[in-house]
Design an enzyme around this catalytic site. Structure first.
Site, mmCIF file in Angstrom:
data_model
loop_
_atom_site.group_PDB
_atom_site.id
_atom_site.type_symbol
_atom_site.label_atom_id
_atom_site.label_comp_id
_atom_site.label_asym_id
_atom_site.label_seq_id
_atom_site.Cartn_x
_atom_site.Cartn_y
_atom_site.Cartn_z
ATOM 1 N N HIS A 281 -1.584 17.582 -27.498
ATOM 2 C CA HIS A 281 -1.771 16.127 -27.449
ATOM 3 C C HIS A 281 -2.988 15.681 -28.174
ATOM 4 C CE1 HIS A 281 1.549 16.698 -24.497
ATOM 5 N NE2 HIS A 281 1.616 15.428 -24.383
ATOM 6 N N ASN B 63 -2.168 19.397 -21.948
ATOM 7 C CA ASN B 63 -2.457 18.502 -23.097
ATOM 8 C C ASN B 63 -2.330 19.355 -24.536
ATOM 9 O OD1 ASN B 63 -3.282 15.875 -22.209
ATOM 10 N ND2 ASN B 63 -4.628 17.108 -20.844
ATOM 11 N N ARG C 49 -4.388 21.603 -14.936
ATOM 12 C CA ARG C 49 -3.481 20.634 -15.413
ATOM 13 C C ARG C 49 -3.639 20.059 -16.669
ATOM 14 N NH1 ARG C 49 -0.635 15.541 -12.016
ATOM 15 N NH2 ARG C 49 0.664 14.849 -13.831
ATOM 16 N N HIS D 100 6.651 9.742 -28.970
ATOM 17 C CA HIS D 100 5.546 10.798 -28.502
ATOM 18 C C HIS D 100 5.682 12.031 -28.793
ATOM 19 C CE1 HIS D 100 2.437 12.246 -25.698
ATOM 20 N NE2 HIS D 100 3.403 12.879 -25.211
ATOM 21 N N GLU E 89 8.544 18.522 -25.655
ATOM 22 C CA GLU E 89 7.917 18.707 -24.357
ATOM 23 C C GLU E 89 8.170 20.230 -23.717
ATOM 24 O OE1 GLU E 89 5.082 17.294 -23.295
ATOM 25 O OE2 GLU E 89 5.010 15.359 -24.081
ATOM 26 N N ARG F 238 0.676 -1.211 -0.141
ATOM 27 C CA ARG F 238 0.087 0.042 0.011
ATOM 28 C C ARG F 238 0.845 1.326 0.041
ATOM 29 N NH1 ARG F 238 -2.921 -3.193 3.466
ATOM 30 N NH2 ARG F 238 -4.849 -3.971 2.366
ATOM 31 N N LYS G 54 1.876 11.051 -11.886
ATOM 32 C CA LYS G 54 1.036 9.971 -12.671
ATOM 33 C C LYS G 54 2.159 8.780 -12.596
ATOM 34 C CE LYS G 54 -1.847 12.896 -15.275
ATOM 35 N NZ LYS G 54 -2.426 13.211 -16.824
ATOM 36 N N HIS H 55 -2.003 12.426 -29.677
ATOM 37 C CA HIS H 55 -2.464 11.243 -29.197
ATOM 38 C C HIS H 55 -3.058 10.439 -30.408
ATOM 39 C CE1 HIS H 55 -2.351 12.055 -24.526
ATOM 40 N NE2 HIS H 55 -1.173 11.503 -25.154
ATOM 41 N N LYS I 155 5.818 22.904 -14.917
ATOM 42 C CA LYS I 155 5.033 21.792 -14.647
ATOM 43 C C LYS I 155 4.709 21.565 -13.221
ATOM 44 C CE LYS I 155 3.785 16.824 -15.528
ATOM 45 N NZ LYS I 155 4.176 15.577 -16.310
ATOM 46 N N GLU J 174 -5.835 16.582 -12.122
ATOM 47 C CA GLU J 174 -6.265 17.139 -13.437
ATOM 48 C C GLU J 174 -7.779 17.443 -13.390
ATOM 49 O OE1 GLU J 174 -4.195 15.055 -16.615
ATOM 50 O OE2 GLU J 174 -5.543 15.603 -18.195
HETATM 51 N N1 NAD Z 1 3.998 10.118 -15.610
HETATM 52 C C1 NAD Z 1 3.680 11.115 -16.805
HETATM 53 O O1 NAD Z 1 3.361 12.099 -16.254
HETATM 54 C C2 NAD Z 1 4.205 10.826 -18.021
HETATM 55 C C3 NAD Z 1 4.336 11.805 -19.071
HETATM 56 C C4 NAD Z 1 4.746 11.737 -20.414
HETATM 57 C C5 NAD Z 1 5.251 10.410 -20.836
HETATM 58 N N2 NAD Z 1 4.954 9.347 -19.704
HETATM 59 C C6 NAD Z 1 5.305 8.045 -20.094
HETATM 60 O O2 NAD Z 1 6.781 7.844 -20.582
HETATM 61 C C7 NAD Z 1 7.101 6.969 -21.336
HETATM 62 C C8 NAD Z 1 8.232 7.559 -22.395
HETATM 63 O O3 NAD Z 1 9.298 7.905 -21.994
HETATM 64 P P1 NAD Z 1 10.550 7.862 -22.406
HETATM 65 O O4 NAD Z 1 10.456 8.752 -23.672
HETATM 66 O O5 NAD Z 1 11.389 8.311 -21.587
HETATM 67 O O6 NAD Z 1 10.947 6.362 -22.915
HETATM 68 P P2 NAD Z 1 11.526 5.205 -22.635
HETATM 69 O O7 NAD Z 1 11.596 5.293 -20.885
HETATM 70 O O8 NAD Z 1 11.235 4.106 -23.133
HETATM 71 O O9 NAD Z 1 13.255 5.639 -23.072
HETATM 72 C C9 NAD Z 1 13.596 5.732 -24.326
HETATM 73 C C10 NAD Z 1 14.921 4.724 -24.497
HETATM 74 O O10 NAD Z 1 16.211 5.313 -23.936
HETATM 75 C C11 NAD Z 1 16.659 4.589 -23.318
HETATM 76 N N3 NAD Z 1 17.458 5.247 -22.238
HETATM 77 C C12 NAD Z 1 16.751 5.770 -21.333
HETATM 78 N N4 NAD Z 1 17.795 6.760 -20.587
HETATM 79 C C13 NAD Z 1 18.882 6.800 -21.334
HETATM 80 C C14 NAD Z 1 20.146 7.217 -21.249
HETATM 81 N N5 NAD Z 1 20.468 7.991 -20.379
HETATM 82 N N6 NAD Z 1 21.131 6.874 -22.196
HETATM 83 C C15 NAD Z 1 20.893 6.058 -23.067
HETATM 84 N N7 NAD Z 1 19.739 5.569 -23.379
HETATM 85 C C16 NAD Z 1 18.618 5.698 -22.438
HETATM 86 C C17 NAD Z 1 15.858 3.774 -22.628
HETATM 87 O O11 NAD Z 1 16.381 2.317 -22.256
HETATM 88 C C18 NAD Z 1 14.602 3.549 -23.815
HETATM 89 O O12 NAD Z 1 15.231 2.463 -24.897
HETATM 90 C C19 NAD Z 1 5.462 6.552 -21.958
HETATM 91 O O13 NAD Z 1 5.291 5.140 -21.566
HETATM 92 C C20 NAD Z 1 4.630 7.484 -21.514
HETATM 93 O O14 NAD Z 1 3.403 7.055 -21.380
HETATM 94 C C21 NAD Z 1 4.835 9.633 -18.520
#
Ligand code: NAD
Length: 372
Positions: free
Chosen positions: A256, A253, A249, A273, A193, A129, A151, A260, A235, A245
């Site tokens: 987006h 978007n 918040r 993305h 972003e 929990r 999130k 999306h 942010k 949200e």
């Molecule tokens: N929680 C939120 O508010 C929020 C907001 C936006 C996106 N997201 C989520 O984030 C995810 C996308 O995140 P992302 O774009 O970071 O992708 P990711 O986590 O898949 O990373 C992208 C790639 O980079 C590699 N990588 C990471 N750090 C590295 C580094 N320093 N050096 C070399 N390689 C590295 C990873 O292994 C991966 O292959 C999605 O699942 C999305 O839904 C969440």
């Protein structure tokens, strides 16, 4: 020389229990152990959740820092990739934590991009929990966006991020030097972003990005630290006002709604993305201009900046207006069947508005025909 920068994330009117600090500091990866002790989280054990790519690059340094502070680590690897962001993998993580008798007071540390951050956060929110959660974001997207705001969650086969929880970390440690190993395309996607944050909230930050675009791409330490700092500040301020949200918040978007839909129609395979977001932001800016809310010149400024970052700004030609409109109806901002967009009034100022299908179709047509 870039020094430490700190951003307070104030939640519940500065409720000390849930508020936390984001620290941006080159080399902070090597100080995480002592920082955890400073936070009162210097328990004898922690769990580090990472993937083989990031772990291969940075795990050893993190472990050295933790051990230096008397903290041993259970390391849990999740295979690299969005396809593993699911409940099956989460279940495997629970298995390992339970087998190790991982305790409620011990922290879980996410070392990775947004995928690892979202998954580790969800585990931290739900295991026993809730256990303390620490974010060490390693992609630009994670450093400027996903690690801030609480999130957490995973995908379901019926859609992205459908299972999750709001769960705030106890601290976020951002080491911009980790970006040096990041794939160029990932860096550019994260910059989308950054642009969004300037466009929706801070005209002067938007101008700063325009003036420093090249230096950001080159990972100039001052330029990239400022991009991360301003993005997190914006942010954090928005999330501090509206954690779940319910109102403000939603402005995060911007871009987006179209973005999306483009991602969904290309099965999340063709665009990162941030790339789909770049197209979506230009379309939303054009829609704002066509509705007389903002200046056409602003749309062109945004487009020019995104192009400078090497991001796409045009709709793929094969995408039909009909399929896009259907996909837009899946957006979470749809209300009483009407599609709502975050639209621009000026740089740094946006508004949520319902847009009629005719105007949306005209915008899609313009975005597609200009791609010819
Ligand atoms: N929680 C939120 O508010 C929020 C907001 C936006 C996106 N997201 C989520 O984030 C995810 C996308 O995140 P992302 O774009 O970071 O992708 P990711 O986590 O898949 O990373 C992208 C790639 O980079 C590699 N990588 C990471 N750090 C590295 C580094 N320093 N050096 C070399 N390689 C590295 C990873 O292994 C991966 O292959 C999605 O699942 C999305 O839904 C969440």
């Amino acid at each position: 020389m870039v020094s430490e920068r700190k951003i307070d994330v104030d939640l519940d009117g500065r409720n000390a229990d849930r508020s936390y600090v984001i620290t941006i500091e080159p080399g902070i990866l090597d100080k995480v152990g002592e920082r955890l002790v400073g936070l009162g989280l210097g328990t004898h054990r922690c769990a580090v959740i990472t993937n083989p790519t990031v772990g291969g690059l940075y795990l050893e340094r993190l472990i050295t820092s933790l051990e230096g502070a008397g903290i041993s680590a259970i390391v849990i690897n999740i295979p690299d990739g969005e396809t593993y962001k699911n409940l099956e993998e989460i279940s495997r993580v629970y298995d390992q934590l339970l087998t190790e008798r991982f305790e409620r007071t011990s922290p879980i540390i996410a070392l990775g991009g947004g995928v690892i951050g979202d998954m580790a956060g969800y585990v931290a929110a739900t295991y026993l929990r809730g256990v303390p959660f620490i974010q060490i974001p390693t992609t630009l997207l994670a450093q400027v966006d996903s690690s801030v705001g609480g999130k957490t969650g995973v995908n379901h086969e019926l859609g992205k991020n459908l299972i999750g929880a709001f769960y705030q970390p106890r601290a976020v440690y951002i080491d911009p030097t980790l970006l040096s190993t990041l794939d160029d395309r990932e860096l550019r996607a994260g910059l989308a972003e950054v642009v969004k944050h300037g466009v929706i909230w801070d005209d002067s930050f938007f101008s700063f990005i325009e003036d420093n675009a090249e230096q950001m791409l080159l990972l100039n330490p001052d330029a990239i630290a400022s991009a991360i700092d301003c993005s997190c500040t914006i942010k954090a301020g928005i999330v501090g006002e509206d954690e779940r949200e319910a109102g403000l918040r939603t402005i995060l978007n911007f871009g987006h709604t179209f973005g999306h839909a483009i991602e969904a129609l290309t099965q999340y395979k063709e665009y990162k993305h941030g790339e789909a977001l770049a197209i979506g932001m230009v379309m939303a800016a054009d829609l704002s201009a066509s509705m007389g809310l903002s200046d056409e010149a602003l749309a062109r400024r945004i487009e020019k900046l995104l192009i400078a970052f090497g991001l796409p700004t045009k709709l793929p030609e094969r995408m039909s207006a009909d399929e896009l409109v259907v996909a837009l109806h899946m957006d979470k901002k749809v209300k009483d069947g009407c599609i709502r967009f975050i639209l621009l009034e000026q740089a740094g100022k946006v508004v949520l508005k319902t847009v009629g299908e005719q105007e949306i179709r005209a915008c899609i047509k313009a975005a597609t025909s200009s791609a010819d």
